[in-house]
Structure formats: C-alpha cells, structure tokens
Motif scaffolding. Sequence first.
Motif, PDB file in Angstrom:
ATOM      1  N   TYR A  20       0.811  -1.213   0.000  1.00 22.37           N
ATOM      2  CA  TYR A  20       0.000   0.000   0.000  1.00 22.37           C
ATOM      3  C   TYR A  20       0.848   1.268   0.000  1.00 22.37           C
ATOM      4  O   TYR A  20       0.493   2.257  -0.654  1.00 22.37           O
ATOM      5  CB  TYR A  20      -0.939   0.018   1.208  1.00 22.37           C
ATOM      6  N   ASP A  21       1.950   1.273   0.740  1.00 22.68           N
ATOM      7  CA  ASP A  21       2.792   2.468   0.781  1.00 22.68           C
ATOM      8  C   ASP A  21       3.360   2.776  -0.603  1.00 22.68           C
ATOM      9  O   ASP A  21       3.388   3.935  -1.029  1.00 22.68           O
ATOM     10  CB  ASP A  21       3.926   2.286   1.790  1.00 22.68           C
ATOM     11  N   GLN A  22       3.804   1.734  -1.294  1.00 18.60           N
ATOM     12  CA  GLN A  22       4.356   1.922  -2.643  1.00 18.60           C
ATOM     13  C   GLN A  22       3.268   2.400  -3.605  1.00 18.60           C
ATOM     14  O   GLN A  22       3.490   3.293  -4.423  1.00 18.60           O
ATOM     15  CB  GLN A  22       4.966   0.601  -3.125  1.00 18.60           C
ATOM     16  N   TRP A  23       2.074   1.794  -3.514  1.00 18.51           N
ATOM     17  CA  TRP A  23       0.950   2.228  -4.352  1.00 18.51           C
ATOM     18  C   TRP A  23       0.620   3.692  -4.088  1.00 18.51           C
ATOM     19  O   TRP A  23       0.355   4.460  -5.019  1.00 18.51           O
ATOM     20  CB  TRP A  23      -0.273   1.372  -4.062  1.00 18.51           C
ATOM     21  N   ARG A  53      -6.727   6.253   3.768  1.00 19.70           N
ATOM     22  CA  ARG A  53      -6.027   6.855   4.897  1.00 19.70           C
ATOM     23  C   ARG A  53      -4.630   7.335   4.502  1.00 19.70           C
ATOM     24  O   ARG A  53      -4.179   8.403   4.935  1.00 19.70           O
ATOM     25  CB  ARG A  53      -5.927   5.859   6.058  1.00 19.70           C
ATOM     26  N   ARG A  54      -3.952   6.553   3.689  1.00 17.99           N
ATOM     27  CA  ARG A  54      -2.608   6.947   3.277  1.00 17.99           C
ATOM     28  C   ARG A  54      -2.638   8.195   2.396  1.00 17.99           C
ATOM     29  O   ARG A  54      -1.763   9.064   2.499  1.00 17.99           O
ATOM     30  CB  ARG A  54      -1.928   5.775   2.554  1.00 17.99           C
ATOM     31  N   LEU A  55      -3.612   8.280   1.515  1.00 21.91           N
ATOM     32  CA  LEU A  55      -3.720   9.475   0.677  1.00 21.91           C
ATOM     33  C   LEU A  55      -4.119  10.686   1.507  1.00 21.91           C
ATOM     34  O   LEU A  55      -3.681  11.806   1.236  1.00 21.91           O
ATOM     35  CB  LEU A  55      -4.717   9.228  -0.449  1.00 21.91           C
ATOM     36  N   SER A  56      -4.914  10.466   2.540  1.00 18.42           N
ATOM     37  CA  SER A  56      -5.250  11.551   3.457  1.00 18.42           C
ATOM     38  C   SER A  56      -3.983  12.078   4.138  1.00 18.42           C
ATOM     39  O   SER A  56      -3.814  13.288   4.313  1.00 18.42           O
ATOM     40  CB  SER A  56      -6.251  11.067   4.504  1.00 18.42           C
ATOM     41  N   SER A  57      -3.083  11.161   4.487  1.00 17.38           N
ATOM     42  CA  SER A  57      -1.841  11.571   5.146  1.00 17.38           C
ATOM     43  C   SER A  57      -0.924  12.351   4.206  1.00 17.38           C
ATOM     44  O   SER A  57      -0.006  13.048   4.659  1.00 17.38           O
ATOM     45  CB  SER A  57      -1.094  10.347   5.696  1.00 17.38           C
ATOM     46  N   LYS A  58      -1.181  12.254   2.893  1.00 16.61           N
ATOM     47  CA  LYS A  58      -0.418  13.020   1.902  1.00 16.61           C
ATOM     48  C   LYS A  58      -0.951  14.441   1.754  1.00 16.61           C
ATOM     49  O   LYS A  58      -0.395  15.247   0.996  1.00 16.61           O
ATOM     50  CB  LYS A  58      -0.466  12.324   0.544  1.00 16.61           C
ATOM     51  N   SER A 102     -11.310  16.848  -7.131  1.00 13.40           N
ATOM     52  CA  SER A 102     -10.123  17.097  -7.953  1.00 13.40           C
ATOM     53  C   SER A 102      -9.678  15.847  -8.710  1.00 13.40           C
ATOM     54  O   SER A 102      -9.169  15.927  -9.828  1.00 13.40           O
ATOM     55  CB  SER A 102      -8.966  17.592  -7.077  1.00 13.40           C
ATOM     56  N   ALA A 103      -9.844  14.678  -8.076  1.00  7.64           N
ATOM     57  CA  ALA A 103      -9.389  13.435  -8.688  1.00  7.64           C
ATOM     58  C   ALA A 103     -10.194  12.262  -8.154  1.00  7.64           C
ATOM     59  O   ALA A 103     -10.722  12.314  -7.035  1.00  7.64           O
ATOM     60  CB  ALA A 103      -7.895  13.213  -8.427  1.00  7.64           C
ATOM     61  N   VAL A 104     -10.270  11.229  -8.963  1.00 11.27           N
ATOM     62  CA  VAL A 104     -10.882   9.961  -8.567  1.00 11.27           C
ATOM     63  C   VAL A 104      -9.846   8.875  -8.786  1.00 11.27           C
ATOM     64  O   VAL A 104      -9.173   8.850  -9.827  1.00 11.27           O
ATOM     65  CB  VAL A 104     -12.146   9.651  -9.404  1.00 11.27           C
ATOM     66  N   ILE A 105      -9.696   7.997  -7.800  1.00  8.21           N
ATOM     67  CA  ILE A 105      -8.800   6.856  -7.977  1.00  8.21           C
ATOM     68  C   ILE A 105      -9.554   5.576  -7.643  1.00  8.21           C
ATOM     69  O   ILE A 105     -10.569   5.585  -6.947  1.00  8.21           O
ATOM     70  CB  ILE A 105      -7.534   6.968  -7.099  1.00  8.21           C
ATOM     71  N   SER A 106      -9.044   4.476  -8.162  1.00 10.25           N
ATOM     72  CA  SER A 106      -9.570   3.146  -7.828  1.00 10.25           C
ATOM     73  C   SER A 106      -8.447   2.142  -8.030  1.00 10.25           C
ATOM     74  O   SER A 106      -7.886   2.051  -9.133  1.00 10.25           O
ATOM     75  CB  SER A 106     -10.775   2.797  -8.708  1.00 10.25           C
ATOM     76  N   VAL A 107      -8.102   1.425  -6.969  1.00 11.96           N
ATOM     77  CA  VAL A 107      -6.969   0.497  -7.041  1.00 11.96           C
ATOM     78  C   VAL A 107      -7.390  -0.886  -6.543  1.00 11.96           C
ATOM     79  O   VAL A 107      -8.535  -1.104  -6.170  1.00 11.96           O
ATOM     80  CB  VAL A 107      -5.764   1.026  -6.218  1.00 11.96           C
TER      81      VAL A 107
END
Length: 259
Positions: A20-23, A53-58, A102-107
């Motif tokens: 997840y961190d790398q993604w 959560r990780r994207l929130s931390s960014k 601003s953006a939509v992601i899906s992984v």
Amino acid sequence: MEPYTSFASVYDIFMDNIPYDQWTDYVDNLLKKYGIQRGLLLELGCGTGNMTRRLSSKGYDTIGIDSSEEMLAIARDKSDDDSSILYLCQDMREFELYGTVSAVISVCDSINYILSEDDLIKIFRLVNNYLDLKGLFIFDLDTEYAYKDIIGDQTIAENREEGSFIWENTYYDEEKINQVDLTLFIPTKDKSSNRLFIKEQETHYRRAYSIDTIKRLIEEAGMEWVTAFHTLTEDAPRKDSERIYIIAREKHQEEKYYI
C-alpha cells in the motif's frame, strides 16, 4: 453470500502482502505529475480504507466509497482520528456526491469487478460528471494475462493462526472472467483451548478488459484518454503485465449533475 461480507473481517490479515505504501507514493506522484497538487480526492472501491487513509496523510481531503458496509465499518474504525475522511456506502455504478472532486482513484482491481461494458461506461460517465474541470481519473486493472496465464485454474490456500482460506480460481476464456470460490475458516472469540472456527464461503467474479476496450469506453463516456502504464512505472504496458494503470481526464460538459 455477497463478496467482502465474511471476508471483510479477515481482509487486512490475508492481504498484508499488498504494498500500500508503494501504491500510495506511485498514485501521489502521478497526481502531481498531471497537475493535481491538493484538493478533494474520491476513492472508488475503498474497502477497509488502506489507501484512503494513506492518501489523506499526503494532504488530500478524501472520500471513500464502497458497496460493502462490512468493509466500511472496519475503515471507519481505523480512521476515527482522521476527520478529513468521509466514507459512503454506495455502489460505484450509481454513486452520488454533493459536488465535484479534484481526482478519482480506484486500485486493487476494483474496476475488474465490473463485469459488463454497460456498467463500466456508467461509472466512467459518473466519474467525468463529478470531476473538476480537467480533473484526473487514475485506476488499475488486472490483465487477461494475469487471470489466464498466472492465476488460471489454480487453487491457493493459506493457513494462519488468525484464520485460513482456500482460494479456488476458474478462468472462463470466452467471457474473460476469473471466478474465485473463496472458503474462509474464521476463529470465533472463544478463548478456550479448543478453538472453534466458522466456515464461510463467498464467490467473486472479475473480468479482464483490453486496453483498447477501456480506451473506447472512456472516450464514449465523454472523458479524455491520457495514457496507460505498466504497474508502478511510467513504461508502456507489456504482454506480460499483470497489472496496468489507466489515466483519464475530465472533459468539459455544459452542466454537472450532482445533488
């Protein structure tokens, strides 16, 4: 049983090999490369919120949408200390927002769970509708090569102290469908020496799409095709790519329809 019902309780345990961190770093770099520095970000198929959560931390304000209330309950528990995240239980084929993002992601192959082109184009149209002007859509896809040549008709099993699973794969070449019959053995809360396990079963279906098909559907949905990459690189997809990333951009519409 619906996918990600019983599996939700042990999802994070058995998926602990996902980078997840790398993604997150990869998606964050792509967002910045294509002009998204900050803003409101939507994740479709957010599951237990690991990427959200990780994207929130960014530094992004994030919305996570998933159709599994069981997965979202875990996501909310893990995000109690982050008020910038909003989780919504919605089907991505008919999701609704109060405004644009601003953006939509899906992984994590969430888009592969959409089995028909008609449903896929619905999602692409909704994404285009809810994106800001020139907003970005980034999603990954498992490839036909992954389902046919790597996974094929294999059975994968894992036995851990926290539970066990049997993952039986069947690939239907004509339909490009990977069927997963998942059997879970989940420990109860009984603390006695004779531990009890509950057996649960789910069936998952994922479909492989060619890049040409995805490009056509994105353009038919009114979006702008940008590019496709071999997983976690900026290289063109290869014949042996097991996962690819697709990037599309919002194309201006006269009106945005949101509640």
